[in-house]
Design a protein around this motif. Structure first.
Motif, mmCIF file in Angstrom:
data_model
loop_
_atom_site.group_PDB
_atom_site.id
_atom_site.type_symbol
_atom_site.label_atom_id
_atom_site.label_comp_id
_atom_site.label_asym_id
_atom_site.label_seq_id
_atom_site.Cartn_x
_atom_site.Cartn_y
_atom_site.Cartn_z
ATOM 1 N N VAL A 1 0.840 -1.207 0.000
ATOM 2 C CA VAL A 1 0.000 0.000 0.000
ATOM 3 C C VAL A 1 0.870 1.249 0.000
ATOM 4 C CG1 VAL A 1 -1.912 -1.159 1.185
ATOM 5 C CG2 VAL A 1 -0.164 0.000 2.529
ATOM 6 N N ASP A 2 0.247 2.406 -0.215
ATOM 7 C CA ASP A 2 0.942 3.686 -0.165
ATOM 8 C C ASP A 2 1.297 4.031 1.275
ATOM 9 O OD1 ASP A 2 0.809 4.198 -2.912
ATOM 10 O OD2 ASP A 2 -1.210 5.024 -2.730
ATOM 11 N N PRO A 3 2.331 4.865 1.484
ATOM 12 C CA PRO A 3 2.761 5.209 2.842
ATOM 13 C C PRO A 3 1.680 5.843 3.718
ATOM 14 C CG PRO A 3 4.394 5.915 1.253
ATOM 15 C CD PRO A 3 3.215 5.416 0.474
ATOM 16 N N LYS A 4 0.769 6.594 3.150
ATOM 17 C CA LYS A 4 -0.247 7.284 3.953
ATOM 18 C C LYS A 4 -1.522 6.470 4.147
ATOM 19 C CE LYS A 4 1.497 11.789 2.756
ATOM 20 N NZ LYS A 4 1.213 13.117 2.258
ATOM 21 N N THR A 5 -1.531 5.222 3.701
ATOM 22 C CA THR A 5 -2.711 4.368 3.827
ATOM 23 C C THR A 5 -2.906 3.944 5.278
ATOM 24 O OG1 THR A 5 -2.353 3.518 1.600
ATOM 25 C CG2 THR A 5 -3.762 2.212 3.039
ATOM 26 N N SER A 6 -4.135 4.083 5.780
ATOM 27 C CA SER A 6 -4.406 3.675 7.162
ATOM 28 C C SER A 6 -5.180 2.352 7.243
ATOM 29 C CB SER A 6 -5.176 4.770 7.896
ATOM 30 O OG SER A 6 -6.403 5.026 7.257
ATOM 31 N N ARG A 7 -5.853 1.974 6.154
ATOM 32 C CA ARG A 7 -6.575 0.701 6.100
ATOM 33 C C ARG A 7 -6.287 0.034 4.756
ATOM 34 N NH1 ARG A 7 -9.759 0.266 10.412
ATOM 35 N NH2 ARG A 7 -10.743 -1.652 9.740
ATOM 36 N N CYS A 8 -6.160 -1.260 4.769
ATOM 37 C CA CYS A 8 -5.877 -2.002 3.548
ATOM 38 C C CYS A 8 -7.075 -1.929 2.596
ATOM 39 C CB CYS A 8 -5.582 -3.460 3.890
ATOM 40 S SG CYS A 8 -5.309 -4.501 2.434
ATOM 41 N N PRO A 9 -6.846 -1.549 1.348
ATOM 42 C CA PRO A 9 -7.950 -1.498 0.386
ATOM 43 C C PRO A 9 -8.437 -2.890 -0.025
ATOM 44 C CG PRO A 9 -5.879 -0.971 -0.703
ATOM 45 C CD PRO A 9 -5.585 -1.095 0.768
ATOM 46 N N HIS A 10 -7.654 -3.924 0.251
ATOM 47 C CA HIS A 10 -8.025 -5.280 -0.141
ATOM 48 C C HIS A 10 -8.842 -6.001 0.934
ATOM 49 C CE1 HIS A 10 -7.341 -9.619 -0.958
ATOM 50 N NE2 HIS A 10 -7.509 -9.218 -2.205
ATOM 51 N N CYS A 11 -8.389 -5.928 2.203
ATOM 52 C CA CYS A 11 -9.068 -6.700 3.264
ATOM 53 C C CYS A 11 -9.614 -5.822 4.391
ATOM 54 C CB CYS A 11 -8.122 -7.750 3.847
ATOM 55 S SG CYS A 11 -6.789 -7.054 4.849
ATOM 56 N N ASP A 12 -9.409 -4.507 4.308
ATOM 57 C CA ASP A 12 -9.907 -3.526 5.281
ATOM 58 C C ASP A 12 -9.262 -3.663 6.666
ATOM 59 O OD1 ASP A 12 -11.491 -1.209 5.613
ATOM 60 O OD2 ASP A 12 -12.953 -2.374 6.766
ATOM 61 N N HIS A 13 -8.136 -4.342 6.751
ATOM 62 C CA HIS A 13 -7.406 -4.466 8.017
ATOM 63 C C HIS A 13 -6.684 -3.151 8.298
ATOM 64 C CE1 HIS A 13 -4.667 -6.328 10.992
ATOM 65 N NE2 HIS A 13 -5.644 -7.211 11.111
ATOM 66 N N ASP A 14 -6.519 -2.804 9.578
ATOM 67 C CA ASP A 14 -5.937 -1.494 9.906
ATOM 68 C C ASP A 14 -4.469 -1.552 10.347
ATOM 69 O OD1 ASP A 14 -6.312 -2.670 12.363
ATOM 70 O OD2 ASP A 14 -7.251 -0.932 13.271
ATOM 71 N N GLU A 15 -3.819 -2.700 10.281
ATOM 72 C CA GLU A 15 -2.402 -2.784 10.658
ATOM 73 C C GLU A 15 -1.528 -2.736 9.414
ATOM 74 O OE1 GLU A 15 -0.401 -5.210 13.865
ATOM 75 O OE2 GLU A 15 -2.460 -5.939 13.946
ATOM 76 N N ILE A 16 -0.936 -1.572 9.175
ATOM 77 C CA ILE A 16 -0.017 -1.387 8.064
ATOM 78 C C ILE A 16 1.393 -1.345 8.644
ATOM 79 C CG2 ILE A 16 0.632 0.092 6.116
ATOM 80 C CD1 ILE A 16 -2.214 -1.117 5.892
ATOM 81 N N VAL A 17 2.295 -2.129 8.092
ATOM 82 C CA VAL A 17 3.673 -2.179 8.583
ATOM 83 C C VAL A 17 4.618 -1.652 7.517
ATOM 84 C CG1 VAL A 17 3.295 -4.071 10.206
ATOM 85 C CG2 VAL A 17 3.911 -4.580 7.855
ATOM 86 N N GLU A 18 5.781 -1.205 7.959
ATOM 87 C CA GLU A 18 6.786 -0.740 7.007
ATOM 88 C C GLU A 18 8.039 -1.590 7.134
ATOM 89 O OE1 GLU A 18 9.085 2.989 8.676
ATOM 90 O OE2 GLU A 18 6.928 3.344 8.714
ATOM 91 N N TYR A 19 8.617 -1.927 5.994
ATOM 92 C CA TYR A 19 9.823 -2.733 5.930
ATOM 93 C C TYR A 19 10.891 -1.960 5.178
ATOM 94 C CZ TYR A 19 6.683 -6.587 7.072
ATOM 95 O OH TYR A 19 5.757 -7.394 7.671
ATOM 96 N N PRO A 20 11.984 -1.591 5.841
ATOM 97 C CA PRO A 20 13.087 -0.966 5.123
ATOM 98 C C PRO A 20 13.857 -2.029 4.321
ATOM 99 C CG PRO A 20 13.603 -1.132 7.452
ATOM 100 C CD PRO A 20 12.213 -1.655 7.281
ATOM 101 N N ILE A 21 14.144 -1.712 3.081
ATOM 102 C CA ILE A 21 14.879 -2.622 2.215
ATOM 103 C C ILE A 21 16.116 -1.893 1.721
ATOM 104 C CG2 ILE A 21 14.827 -3.952 0.076
ATOM 105 C CD1 ILE A 21 11.794 -4.125 0.443
ATOM 106 N N ASP A 22 17.278 -2.463 1.987
ATOM 107 C CA ASP A 22 18.545 -1.836 1.581
ATOM 108 C C ASP A 22 18.883 -2.197 0.162
ATOM 109 O OD1 ASP A 22 18.869 -0.732 4.109
ATOM 110 O OD2 ASP A 22 19.892 -2.510 4.836
#
Length: 67
Positions: free
Chosen positions: A46-67
């Motif tokens: 999802v986009d960084p400013k997304t607060s709810r998943c557009p696919h399943c409507d879940h509200d836990e969005i996590v971020e993963y840094p990738i080097d």
């Protein structure tokens, strides 16, 4: 490329890239880190400013840094 370099690249949490002699072991010396945002429930990216998943409507969005 040595056999050791190939195996090191296959292991999680290791660098396959050569390191700078001045950098600490395991440090990345190339550009900035990319951050991926995903729904923790279904894995949809999802986009960084997304607060709810557009696919399943879940509200836990996590971020993963990738080097």
């Amino acid at each position: 490329m040595s056999l050791s370099d190939i195996f090191t690249g296959l292991l999680p949490g290791t660098d396959a890239e050569p390191e700078s002699p001045d950098a600490p072991r395991g440090a990345h010396v190339d550009g900035p880190t990319t951050v991926v945002y995903e729904c923790r429930n279904c894995g949809t990216t999802v986009d960084p400013k997304t607060s709810r998943c557009p696919h399943c409507d879940h509200d836990e969005i996590v971020e993963y840094p990738i080097d």
